[in-house]
Design an enzyme around this catalytic site. Sequence first.
Site, PDB file in Angstrom:
ATOM      1  N   LYS A  57      27.785  -1.960 -37.876  1.00 48.72           N
ATOM      2  CA  LYS A  57      27.550  -1.731 -36.449  1.00 48.72           C
ATOM      3  C   LYS A  57      28.370  -2.685 -35.597  1.00 48.72           C
ATOM      4  O   LYS A  57      28.957  -2.292 -34.587  1.00 48.72           O
ATOM      5  CB  LYS A  57      26.053  -1.875 -36.135  1.00 48.72           C
ATOM      6  CG  LYS A  57      25.194  -0.760 -36.718  1.00 48.72           C
ATOM      7  CD  LYS A  57      23.710  -1.018 -36.471  1.00 48.72           C
ATOM      8  CE  LYS A  57      22.849   0.077 -37.075  1.00 48.72           C
ATOM      9  NZ  LYS A  57      21.399  -0.156 -36.857  1.00 48.72           N
ATOM     10  N   SER A  77      22.720  -5.230 -35.766  1.00 51.83           N
ATOM     11  CA  SER A  77      21.440  -5.442 -36.456  1.00 51.83           C
ATOM     12  C   SER A  77      20.917  -4.127 -37.027  1.00 51.83           C
ATOM     13  O   SER A  77      21.192  -3.051 -36.494  1.00 51.83           O
ATOM     14  CB  SER A  77      20.414  -6.032 -35.482  1.00 51.83           C
ATOM     15  OG  SER A  77      19.229  -6.403 -36.151  1.00 51.83           O
ATOM     16  N   ASP A  78      20.162  -4.233 -38.121  1.00 52.93           N
ATOM     17  CA  ASP A  78      19.566  -3.047 -38.735  1.00 52.93           C
ATOM     18  C   ASP A  78      18.234  -3.432 -39.376  1.00 52.93           C
ATOM     19  O   ASP A  78      18.115  -4.513 -39.960  1.00 52.93           O
ATOM     20  CB  ASP A  78      20.496  -2.456 -39.795  1.00 52.93           C
ATOM     21  CG  ASP A  78      19.999  -1.103 -40.283  1.00 52.93           C
ATOM     22  OD1 ASP A  78      20.159  -0.113 -39.540  1.00 52.93           O
ATOM     23  OD2 ASP A  78      19.436  -1.032 -41.391  1.00 52.93           O
ATOM     24  N   THR A  79      17.251  -2.552 -39.246  1.00 52.66           N
ATOM     25  CA  THR A  79      15.899  -2.818 -39.754  1.00 52.66           C
ATOM     26  C   THR A  79      15.418  -1.694 -40.658  1.00 52.66           C
ATOM     27  O   THR A  79      15.615  -0.513 -40.349  1.00 52.66           O
ATOM     28  CB  THR A  79      14.900  -2.984 -38.590  1.00 52.66           C
ATOM     29  OG1 THR A  79      15.333  -4.038 -37.734  1.00 52.66           O
ATOM     30  CG2 THR A  79      13.492  -3.293 -39.104  1.00 52.66           C
ATOM     31  N   GLY A 114      18.637  -7.051 -40.888  1.00 57.72           N
ATOM     32  CA  GLY A 114      19.922  -7.697 -41.074  1.00 57.72           C
ATOM     33  C   GLY A 114      20.537  -8.013 -39.728  1.00 57.72           C
ATOM     34  O   GLY A 114      20.366  -7.254 -38.771  1.00 57.72           O
TER      35      GLY A 114
END
Length: 200
Positions: A57, A77-79, A114
């Site tokens: 991203k 960011s990634d969840t 992340g």
Amino acid sequence: METTSVRSIILASTSPRRAELLSSLQIPFEIVPSHADETILDHWTPEEIVTELAKRKAEVVYETLELSKRDAVIIGSDTIVVRNGLILGKPKDVEEAASMLRMLQGSSHTVLTGVACIDGLTGSAQVEYRSTTVTMKALAEDEILSYARTGEGLDKAGAYAIQGLGAVIVTGIEGCYFNVVGLPLSLLSDMLANFGIGVL
């Protein structure tokens, strides 16, 4: 509150929750949506998934960065939610949201986020992740359907929002609360310090 920030920040995200959390650090930032490829490989661990997608991203925005914005630090960011090895992303509809809630209710699960920071000047990157354990209370079927039908969890990993109505179905957390919302602020502030941006 004064900050020592002299560099600009770009949040590579369309998430209003991440924007709200980043705003709480009282550092000016710009939002640039990132339409990164979110395809993952079957053998990736949850940690690899969130760190790789967070980096992707940020990279998409970095690669299209205007020359005038090269001094920026780009945040991606990634969840995801993990329950017994099963990875839960965003549900595609109310039915899938209800199915996820059935899996999560009455037990604990792990939320991983992340975070990637890329230096717009050098292209150097730092990628980390944070993990939080969340316990959800046992829910009756009518409660599951009632919450799923609110639509609150349709754009959230695991089909619930701890910062919204979903707070009533969570009985406890172990770890960073903001990680569950979608952006671990203590981790991010430490990472930004490495790029010359001081929060405190």
